[in-house]
Design an enzyme around this catalytic site. Structure first.
Site, short mmCIF file in Angstrom:
data_model
loop_
_atom_site.label_atom_id
_atom_site.label_comp_id
_atom_site.label_asym_id
_atom_site.label_seq_id
_atom_site.Cartn_x
_atom_site.Cartn_y
_atom_site.Cartn_z
CD GLU A 3 62.70 134.40 85.53
OE1 GLU A 3 62.24 135.03 86.47
OE2 GLU A 3 63.46 134.90 84.68
CE LYS A 13 67.56 127.17 91.07
NZ LYS A 13 66.85 125.95 90.64
CG HIS A 66 64.08 115.50 93.94
ND1 HIS A 66 64.12 116.64 93.17
CD2 HIS A 66 65.09 115.61 94.84
CE1 HIS A 66 65.12 117.40 93.59
NE2 HIS A 66 65.72 116.80 94.59
CG HIS A 94 67.55 115.78 89.99
ND1 HIS A 94 68.59 115.45 89.14
CD2 HIS A 94 68.15 116.25 91.12
CE1 HIS A 94 69.74 115.74 89.73
NE2 HIS A 94 69.50 116.23 90.93
CE LYS A 117 73.96 124.98 89.04
NZ LYS A 117 73.57 124.48 90.34
CD GLU A 173 73.46 115.94 91.35
OE1 GLU A 173 73.18 116.40 90.22
OE2 GLU A 173 72.60 115.77 92.24
NE ARG A 194 69.81 127.30 88.17
CZ ARG A 194 70.43 128.13 88.99
NH1 ARG A 194 70.37 129.41 88.79
NH2 ARG A 194 71.11 127.68 90.03
CG HIS A 252 70.64 114.39 95.90
ND1 HIS A 252 69.31 114.60 95.65
CD2 HIS A 252 71.33 115.01 94.91
CE1 HIS A 252 69.19 115.33 94.55
NE2 HIS A 252 70.41 115.59 94.08
CG ASN A 312 65.39 119.19 88.22
OD1 ASN A 312 64.94 118.38 89.00
ND2 ASN A 312 65.69 120.43 88.55
NE ARG A 320 67.03 146.76 103.24
CZ ARG A 320 67.20 147.78 104.07
NH1 ARG A 320 68.35 148.41 104.13
NH2 ARG A 320 66.20 148.16 104.83
#
Ligand code: NAD
Ligand code: ZN
Length: 351
Positions: free
Chosen positions: A228, A136, A243, A239, A217, A178, A232, A254, A236, A114
């Site tokens: 949320e 992430k 993507h 992207h 970042k 990036e 964040r 990438h 992107n 855990r």
């Protein structure tokens, strides 16, 4: 050496960035129970450093390099090895490698008993400026990227530029993609890039700019750890298109797709009057400095369809984060048909 503390409601991570960071900030783990995760390419180059630092008998998993290894099988192989080598609840997982290693080792650390300690030692530019910071973690499954994962903050990130010396050119380009994205989000990074446009991949410049990107970042993550409230989402930029083309064509890195995405989305921002003048010219110049020229793709309209699956979209609109002015980006929503037509025109005009 520079240092950042990244605080979230439930965690505190220390990020150490700069020359000698590895030597200085890994030493205290030598006396702890550790499990090292790396890939075959990184181990081929750094086995001596790893053995000298952690001992040649240090329990480890070395999996085959590449995104195709970022799957549940490798994850369970790591967990199995951790169990069979007697890892306890207070052990530390050391993710030593690029973003693939970081994502999968991070998830293993989050799941084992855990949750055990996690230290990220990112060895690609992309992993330093992006994947190692922010918590992430994920693996891919059934061809869907990052579909199994969790947020799990590392207690420490050690970003040492010494690892850049062995990166293949393609990975340097990827990282620069990036970094230029951060240039379109952060006025300070933008100015440094413009001032150093002829020396983007010199080690001392990279070392400095990587720190600035990590700081940007970290600030974004502190204000929106769980992706949320929209902060964040700005990371992107470039992207959505990048993507879509990466998933459809997949033969470049990438970061190159991010640059191609940025190029296209900058033209969109120009068309809709969001971005213009010298600022737009400078962003375009930075993108083309690394990309050299916009490649041509066959059947770009079919590739554009892939953007429909982007997680930022609402209803039938494609949602893009586009450059606006120094230190500021904007959100642009477009119906799919309009986006497809635009993308076709964008590549036709660049011919
Ligand atoms: P990667 O880990 O596959 O590394 C790229 C290549 O460089 C690999 O072949 C690797 O073996 C090699 N390599 C690594 N370090 C090296 C070094 N110092 N010298 C020589 N070769 C070296 O890819 P990446 O570009 O670092 O990361 C991409 C991954 O990161 C993707 O899976 C992506 O989904 C993930 N990612 C995650 C986040 C996040 O927030 N967690 C953000 C961005 C990307
Ligand atoms: Zn990216």
């Amino acid at each position: 050496m520079k240092e950042i503390t990244l605080k979230t409601p439930t965690s505190e991570s220390k990020v150490y960035c700069g020359a000698n960071a590895f030597k200085s900030y890994i030493s205290e783990y030598k006396n702890k129970q550790i499990f090292l995760v790396t890939d075959t390419n990184v181990y081929a180059i750094y086995s001596k450093l790893i053995d000298d630092t952690f001992g040649s008998n240090c329990p480890k998993c070395v999996f085959e390099a590449g995104e195709q290894s970022k799957n549940p099988q490798t994850l369970f192989r790591i967990l199995n090895l951790m169990l069979s080598s007697g890892m306890r609840r207070n052990c530390t997982v050391i993710a030593f490698g690029g973003g693939v290693v970081g994502d999968i080792a991070g998830l293993a650390a989050a799941l084992y008993m855990r949750g055990v300690h996690l230290v990220q030692v990112p060895t690609t530019i992309l992993a330093q400026v992006d994947s190692s910071v922010g918590g992430k973690t994920a693996v891919d499954m059934c061809g869907v990227k990052n579909v199994i994962g969790t947020f799990y903050q590392p207690e420490r990130v050690i970003a040492d530029p010494m690892f850049f010396a062995t990166l293949p050119e393609r990975e340097v380009k990827c990282g620069l993609g990036e970094i230029i994205k951060y240039g379109a989000l952060d006025g300070n990074i933008y100015l440094k890039l413009i001032e150093n446009v002829e020396g983007l991949n010199c080690e001392s410049f990279l070392s400095e700019i990587v720190f600035d990107c990590i700081r940007h970042k970290a600030q974004v993550v502190e204000s929106d750890e769980r992706d949320e409230n929209g902060a964040r989402k700005t990371l992107n930029l470039g992207h959505t298109t990048g993507h879509a083309l990466e998933l459809f064509y997949g033969n470049k890195s990438h970061g190159e797709y991010v640059l191609i995405g940025m190029y296209c989305e900058l033209q969109l921002a120009r068309k809709y009057g969001i971005c213009g003048g010298q600022y737009a010219k400078n962003i375009e110049m930075l993108v083309l400095k690394v990309l050299e020229q916009l490649p041509q793709f066959k059947d770009i309209q079919s590739a554009a369809n892939v953007a429909l699956h982007d997680k930022k979209n609402d209803d039938d609109n494609i949602v893009l984060i586009v450059p606006e002015r120094e230190g500021k980006c904007a959100e642009l929503k477009l119906p799919l048909l309009e986006y497809k037509k635009f993308l076709k025109d964008c590549f036709d005009n660049a011919r």
